[in-house]
Design a protein around this motif. Structure first.
Motif, mmCIF file in Angstrom:
data_model
loop_
_atom_site.group_PDB
_atom_site.id
_atom_site.type_symbol
_atom_site.label_atom_id
_atom_site.label_comp_id
_atom_site.label_asym_id
_atom_site.label_seq_id
_atom_site.Cartn_x
_atom_site.Cartn_y
_atom_site.Cartn_z
ATOM 1 N N LEU A 99 1.112 -1.361 0.094
ATOM 2 C CA LEU A 99 0.039 -0.094 0.046
ATOM 3 C C LEU A 99 0.801 0.740 0.616
ATOM 4 O O LEU A 99 1.409 1.873 1.097
ATOM 5 C CB LEU A 99 -0.554 0.390 1.291
ATOM 6 N N VAL A 100 0.293 2.514 -1.251
ATOM 7 C CA VAL A 100 1.248 3.829 -0.406
ATOM 8 C C VAL A 100 0.238 4.826 -0.040
ATOM 9 O O VAL A 100 -0.965 4.243 -0.928
ATOM 10 C CB VAL A 100 1.797 3.576 -2.236
ATOM 11 N N TYR A 101 0.122 5.559 -0.082
ATOM 12 C CA TYR A 101 -0.726 7.113 0.129
ATOM 13 C C TYR A 101 0.048 8.068 -0.400
ATOM 14 O O TYR A 101 1.486 7.944 0.029
ATOM 15 C CB TYR A 101 -0.998 6.795 1.688
ATOM 16 N N LYS A 102 -0.530 9.073 -0.518
ATOM 17 C CA LYS A 102 -0.085 10.614 -0.406
ATOM 18 C C LYS A 102 -0.085 11.700 0.204
ATOM 19 O O LYS A 102 -1.717 11.209 1.545
ATOM 20 C CB LYS A 102 -0.451 10.938 -1.316
ATOM 21 N N ASN A 103 0.503 12.399 1.336
ATOM 22 C CA ASN A 103 0.406 13.346 2.080
ATOM 23 C C ASN A 103 1.037 14.398 1.936
ATOM 24 O O ASN A 103 2.825 14.031 1.776
ATOM 25 C CB ASN A 103 0.793 12.203 3.328
ATOM 26 N N ASN A 104 0.211 15.604 1.555
ATOM 27 C CA ASN A 104 1.467 16.801 1.631
ATOM 28 C C ASN A 104 2.687 16.532 0.360
ATOM 29 O O ASN A 104 3.736 17.003 0.139
ATOM 30 C CB ASN A 104 2.390 17.761 2.388
ATOM 31 N N HIS A 105 1.985 16.222 -0.531
ATOM 32 C CA HIS A 105 2.662 16.035 -1.973
ATOM 33 C C HIS A 105 3.497 15.405 -2.340
ATOM 34 O O HIS A 105 4.361 15.422 -3.077
ATOM 35 C CB HIS A 105 2.513 17.120 -3.096
ATOM 36 N N LYS A 106 4.083 14.275 -1.052
ATOM 37 C CA LYS A 106 4.484 13.643 -0.844
ATOM 38 C C LYS A 106 4.190 11.821 -0.920
ATOM 39 O O LYS A 106 2.712 11.815 -0.738
ATOM 40 C CB LYS A 106 5.603 13.201 0.221
ATOM 41 N N TRP A 107 4.857 10.777 -1.674
ATOM 42 C CA TRP A 107 4.160 9.650 -1.481
ATOM 43 C C TRP A 107 4.813 8.628 -0.202
ATOM 44 O O TRP A 107 6.087 8.871 -0.512
ATOM 45 C CB TRP A 107 4.038 8.663 -3.026
ATOM 46 N N TYR A 108 4.079 7.540 0.138
ATOM 47 C CA TYR A 108 4.616 6.882 0.594
ATOM 48 C C TYR A 108 4.232 5.383 0.905
ATOM 49 O O TYR A 108 2.907 4.358 0.606
ATOM 50 C CB TYR A 108 4.240 7.549 2.149
ATOM 51 N N TRP A 109 5.677 4.492 0.753
ATOM 52 C CA TRP A 109 4.841 3.056 1.175
ATOM 53 C C TRP A 109 5.079 2.496 2.507
ATOM 54 O O TRP A 109 6.188 2.397 3.184
ATOM 55 C CB TRP A 109 6.904 2.724 0.004
ATOM 56 N N PHE A 110 3.970 2.647 2.544
ATOM 57 C CA PHE A 110 3.649 1.609 3.958
ATOM 58 C C PHE A 110 3.892 0.483 4.316
ATOM 59 O O PHE A 110 3.262 -0.043 3.546
ATOM 60 C CB PHE A 110 2.166 1.560 4.632
ATOM 61 N N GLU A 111 4.153 -0.399 4.595
ATOM 62 C CA GLU A 111 5.402 -1.846 4.889
ATOM 63 C C GLU A 111 4.964 -2.648 5.972
ATOM 64 O O GLU A 111 5.785 -1.976 6.627
ATOM 65 C CB GLU A 111 6.643 -1.699 3.946
ATOM 66 N N HIS A 112 4.189 -3.596 5.879
ATOM 67 C CA HIS A 112 4.376 -4.771 7.294
ATOM 68 C C HIS A 112 4.653 -5.905 6.915
ATOM 69 O O HIS A 112 5.522 -6.267 7.603
ATOM 70 C CB HIS A 112 3.112 -4.239 7.311
ATOM 71 N N ALA A 113 4.422 -6.385 5.777
ATOM 72 C CA ALA A 113 4.076 -8.210 5.586
ATOM 73 C C ALA A 113 5.535 -8.154 5.323
ATOM 74 O O ALA A 113 6.211 -8.911 5.784
ATOM 75 C CB ALA A 113 3.449 -8.191 4.416
ATOM 76 N N PHE A 114 6.436 -7.474 4.311
ATOM 77 C CA PHE A 114 7.524 -7.641 3.645
ATOM 78 C C PHE A 114 8.946 -7.628 5.070
ATOM 79 O O PHE A 114 9.568 -5.908 4.670
ATOM 80 C CB PHE A 114 8.153 -6.712 3.197
ATOM 81 N N GLU A 115 9.145 -8.419 5.686
ATOM 82 C CA GLU A 115 10.117 -8.032 6.950
ATOM 83 C C GLU A 115 11.183 -7.182 6.888
ATOM 84 O O GLU A 115 11.573 -5.942 8.003
ATOM 85 C CB GLU A 115 10.128 -9.208 7.360
ATOM 86 N N ASP A 116 12.188 -7.401 5.544
ATOM 87 C CA ASP A 116 13.198 -6.277 5.703
ATOM 88 C C ASP A 116 12.877 -5.233 5.044
ATOM 89 O O ASP A 116 13.825 -4.089 5.223
ATOM 90 C CB ASP A 116 14.309 -7.322 4.556
ATOM 91 N N CYS A 117 11.510 -5.001 4.600
ATOM 92 C CA CYS A 117 11.787 -3.244 4.512
ATOM 93 C C CYS A 117 10.687 -2.898 5.537
ATOM 94 O O CYS A 117 9.911 -1.955 4.647
ATOM 95 C CB CYS A 117 11.020 -3.552 3.396
ATOM 96 N N ARG A 118 10.590 -3.263 6.320
ATOM 97 C CA ARG A 118 9.416 -2.997 7.065
ATOM 98 C C ARG A 118 9.136 -1.268 7.453
ATOM 99 O O ARG A 118 10.184 -0.996 7.835
ATOM 100 C CB ARG A 118 9.061 -4.013 8.623
ATOM 101 N N GLY A 119 8.502 0.028 7.862
ATOM 102 C CA GLY A 119 8.260 0.567 7.969
ATOM 103 C C GLY A 119 8.203 1.911 7.058
ATOM 104 O O GLY A 119 6.967 1.067 5.951
ATOM 105 N N ILE A 120 7.821 2.957 7.009
ATOM 106 C CA ILE A 120 6.702 4.237 6.141
ATOM 107 C C ILE A 120 8.408 4.905 5.367
ATOM 108 O O ILE A 120 8.617 5.038 5.753
ATOM 109 C CB ILE A 120 6.019 4.604 6.967
ATOM 110 N N HIS A 121 8.091 4.759 3.820
ATOM 111 C CA HIS A 121 9.296 5.440 3.236
ATOM 112 C C HIS A 121 8.929 6.490 2.899
ATOM 113 O O HIS A 121 7.842 6.619 1.551
ATOM 114 C CB HIS A 121 9.698 4.305 2.178
ATOM 115 N N GLU A 122 9.437 7.565 2.353
ATOM 116 C CA GLU A 122 9.258 8.714 1.678
ATOM 117 C C GLU A 122 9.473 8.864 0.460
ATOM 118 O O GLU A 122 10.683 8.191 0.059
ATOM 119 C CB GLU A 122 9.769 10.041 2.666
#
Length: 178
Positions: A99-122
């Motif tokens: 899932l990705v979401y948009k906030n203040n003209h930026k996109w964020y990758w919201f990741e929980h399942a893919f443990e090596d990449c877990r986090g919120i990435h701008e």
């Protein structure tokens, strides 16, 4: 913290870290945590967001539906993406949804399942996120001995809509690539 009281994406990620387990629900209602891909393909069901919230277990497919539920309840624009190695033969290549979401003209990758990449990435763009996730998926597939660098050209992405009812894995794949 209760699901209904979560106010920010960061709090929601923390909630998922503390409450959601990687695994799946079988057609028989049983929870599976240590499983083979054959077992998952044969027995697995993809839950909608409400079901994943109740069961507290899911693969990336289920977890993205739970994430969608939280973000939509908070009126945050989201897109859900499915990636896979698109080949016309049976294979063991991994797939991933995110899932990705948009906030203040930026996109964020919201990741929980893919443990090596877990986090919120701008990121600055949706395209940049998709390319990053494709690269991470390829790295993972190479690390488990399933893919090689040249297979990157096989990876395709699809944006897909919310699921309403539980689906088998095959039904889910058909839903996302339609």
């Amino acid at each position: 913290m209760e699901f209904e009281r979560i106010k920010t994406p960061k709090e929601f990620l923390e909630y998922m870290n503390n409450n959601i387990t990687y695994g799946f629900i079988g057609k028989n209602g049983k929870k599976y945590q240590n499983f083979s891909s054959e077992e998952w393909l044969k027995e697995g069901i993809v839950q909608n967001g409400e079901e994943a919230l109740k069961s507290k277990i899911g693969t990336c497919y289920d977890q993205v539906e739970l994430e969608r539920l939280w973000f939509e309840n908070h009126h945050i624009e989201v897109k859900t993406i499915f990636i896979w190695f698109e080949v016309d033969y049976e294979n063991n290549y991994p797939t991933h949804t995110f899932l990705v979401y948009k906030n203040n003209h930026k996109w964020y990758w919201f990741e929980h399942a893919f443990e090596d990449c877990r986090g919120i990435h701008e990121f600055d763009s949706l395209e940049e996120i998709i390319n990053t996730v494709i690269s991470k998926q390829l790295e993972y597939a190479i690390s488990i001995g399933i893919a090689k660098e040249s297979d990157k050209k096989l990876i395709k992405s699809y944006e897909y809509k919310k699921i309403i009812e539980p689906l088998t894995i095959e039904e889910f794949i058909n839903h996302v690539i339609e």
